[in-house]
Every structure is written in structure tokens, then in C-alpha cells.
Design a protein around this motif. Sequence first.
Motif, PDB file in Angstrom:
ATOM      1  N   LYS A   1      10.601   4.721 -10.884  1.00 18.03           N
ATOM      2  CA  LYS A   1       9.599   5.510 -11.606  1.00 18.03           C
ATOM      3  C   LYS A   1       8.530   6.020 -10.643  1.00 18.03           C
ATOM      4  O   LYS A   1       8.163   7.197 -10.676  1.00 18.03           O
ATOM      5  CB  LYS A   1       8.967   4.673 -12.712  1.00 18.03           C
ATOM      6  CG  LYS A   1       7.943   5.424 -13.528  1.00 18.03           C
ATOM      7  CD  LYS A   1       7.369   4.564 -14.639  1.00 18.03           C
ATOM      8  CE  LYS A   1       6.318   5.367 -15.400  1.00 18.03           C
ATOM      9  NZ  LYS A   1       5.652   4.562 -16.410  1.00 18.03           N
ATOM     10  N   LEU A   2       8.046   5.154  -9.776  1.00 18.84           N
ATOM     11  CA  LEU A   2       7.048   5.552  -8.782  1.00 18.84           C
ATOM     12  C   LEU A   2       7.593   6.659  -7.882  1.00 18.84           C
ATOM     13  O   LEU A   2       6.920   7.661  -7.627  1.00 18.84           O
ATOM     14  CB  LEU A   2       6.641   4.338  -7.946  1.00 18.84           C
ATOM     15  CG  LEU A   2       5.678   4.613  -6.800  1.00 18.84           C
ATOM     16  CD1 LEU A   2       4.302   5.002  -7.331  1.00 18.84           C
ATOM     17  CD2 LEU A   2       5.583   3.389  -5.897  1.00 18.84           C
ATOM     18  N   LEU A   3       8.812   6.500  -7.416  1.00 18.01           N
ATOM     19  CA  LEU A   3       9.410   7.494  -6.519  1.00 18.01           C
ATOM     20  C   LEU A   3       9.650   8.830  -7.213  1.00 18.01           C
ATOM     21  O   LEU A   3       9.490   9.890  -6.612  1.00 18.01           O
ATOM     22  CB  LEU A   3      10.712   6.961  -5.928  1.00 18.01           C
ATOM     23  CG  LEU A   3      10.561   5.759  -4.995  1.00 18.01           C
ATOM     24  CD1 LEU A   3      11.932   5.212  -4.628  1.00 18.01           C
ATOM     25  CD2 LEU A   3       9.755   6.116  -3.763  1.00 18.01           C
ATOM     26  N   ARG A   4      10.033   8.796  -8.471  1.00 20.15           N
ATOM     27  CA  ARG A   4      10.262  10.041  -9.220  1.00 20.15           C
ATOM     28  C   ARG A   4       8.963  10.836  -9.388  1.00 20.15           C
ATOM     29  O   ARG A   4       9.004  12.045  -9.571  1.00 20.15           O
ATOM     30  CB  ARG A   4      10.888   9.751 -10.582  1.00 20.15           C
ATOM     31  CG  ARG A   4      12.344   9.377 -10.510  1.00 20.15           C
ATOM     32  CD  ARG A   4      12.926   9.220 -11.916  1.00 20.15           C
ATOM     33  NE  ARG A   4      14.264   8.703 -11.895  1.00 20.15           N
ATOM     34  CZ  ARG A   4      15.363   9.438 -11.652  1.00 20.15           C
ATOM     35  NH1 ARG A   4      15.256  10.718 -11.393  1.00 20.15           N
ATOM     36  NH2 ARG A   4      16.563   8.882 -11.671  1.00 20.15           N
ATOM     37  N   GLN A   5       7.835  10.160  -9.327  1.00 24.11           N
ATOM     38  CA  GLN A   5       6.538  10.827  -9.451  1.00 24.11           C
ATOM     39  C   GLN A   5       6.032  11.350  -8.108  1.00 24.11           C
ATOM     40  O   GLN A   5       4.962  11.938  -8.036  1.00 24.11           O
ATOM     41  CB  GLN A   5       5.496   9.851 -10.033  1.00 24.11           C
ATOM     42  CG  GLN A   5       5.813   9.394 -11.426  1.00 24.11           C
ATOM     43  CD  GLN A   5       4.942   8.238 -11.874  1.00 24.11           C
ATOM     44  OE1 GLN A   5       4.227   7.626 -11.108  1.00 24.11           O
ATOM     45  NE2 GLN A   5       5.022   7.938 -13.168  1.00 24.11           N
ATOM     46  N   SER A   6       6.813  11.164  -7.066  1.00 24.63           N
ATOM     47  CA  SER A   6       6.371  11.478  -5.706  1.00 24.63           C
ATOM     48  C   SER A   6       6.905  12.807  -5.212  1.00 24.63           C
ATOM     49  O   SER A   6       8.043  13.180  -5.486  1.00 24.63           O
ATOM     50  CB  SER A   6       6.832  10.369  -4.755  1.00 24.63           C
ATOM     51  OG  SER A   6       6.348   9.125  -5.187  1.00 24.63           O
TER      52      SER A   6
END
Length: 175
Positions: A54-59
Motif C-alpha cells: 500500500k505504501l509503495l503504491r502511493q509512491s
Amino acid sequence: MNNQITILLSHPNISNSMFNKHLVDINRKNPNFVLHHLDKNRVNGYFDLEAEKKLLRQSRAIVWQFPIYWYNSPASLRDWQDQVMSPIVYSADNFLKGMPVRVVFTAGAAAEHYTHEGLNRYTADEMLIPFEMTANAAGMKWFKPLGFYGCSPDMTKAALEKAAKEYEESLLELF
């Protein structure tokens, strides 16, 4: 489009690191910089894969930031690559493809130690080749690493400020 640059900090002793703590303070000043301290986001040595995804998809971009530990990163980044990157990269949904990535490292030794003639016999760029290979395997866009040498508690405020400016500019290049 995401405007978040995620800084994946791998540092088991950040509370005793004047230099990295200074860089972390810069992350807090820019709302587009998101600091994710890997050593504090593992439970019993494991990362929450779904939370990490989830964190990476927001990056928009990723920074692997760490002090050089025995010619490598601390273990938390290597564990993160094994536990988080591998399931993403080797899936049909490799959303890391095309994502910019940069290594930012700190070293206690002076820059001249990281030369073919110096104590280490290799440049930092040569020591970081496995990270570039990892980025290539993931289909990520590799940016030249940024290194800070001679990082010690007796660094002057002027040296810290100069490094901070260079650091922030290097992150903004990823946009």
C-alpha cells in the motif's frame, strides 16, 4: 499521479546518528517526502506485506537510505527486499516497473577510502552494484546514488547544512 517520495530508511541505531537524523528532519519538512523506518516496521523480523505494498503504491519514487555497514546496507533493507520486493517483482502485477529509485548512503570513512587506491579498494558505486541490479531486475528507473562521507558526530553545522541541501535536491530530482 502520486507525488510521494518514499524514503525507506534502514538504520538500526538512528538515535545515535547525528547525520542521518539531520537528513530525516528534512524529510519532515516536505509533505511529499514520506519517511518509512524499516527497523521500526518489522514485527519479529517480518514486514506486513500488504501494508508495505500500500505504501509503495502511493509512491512516485523510492529512496533506499542507509549507512554503509560492512560494504552493504543494514539487514533491514536486505530483509525488506527479500520479503517485500520479491513477491511484487515476481508477480504479474509488478507495479514497481518504471518507478525511480535512488540509494542515499552515509559512510563514516572519508571519500578517499572509497577509491581503487584507498583502503577499501573499490568505489562506493562499485559496492552498490547489487542495488542497481535489484532495481534493474524490478524494472525500476535507477538514479545515480548519492553518498555522504566522513559522517561523524564532530561534523560542523555548515557541513550538515550543505549536505542537507544536496540531499533535498537529490530527492526532488526524482519528480
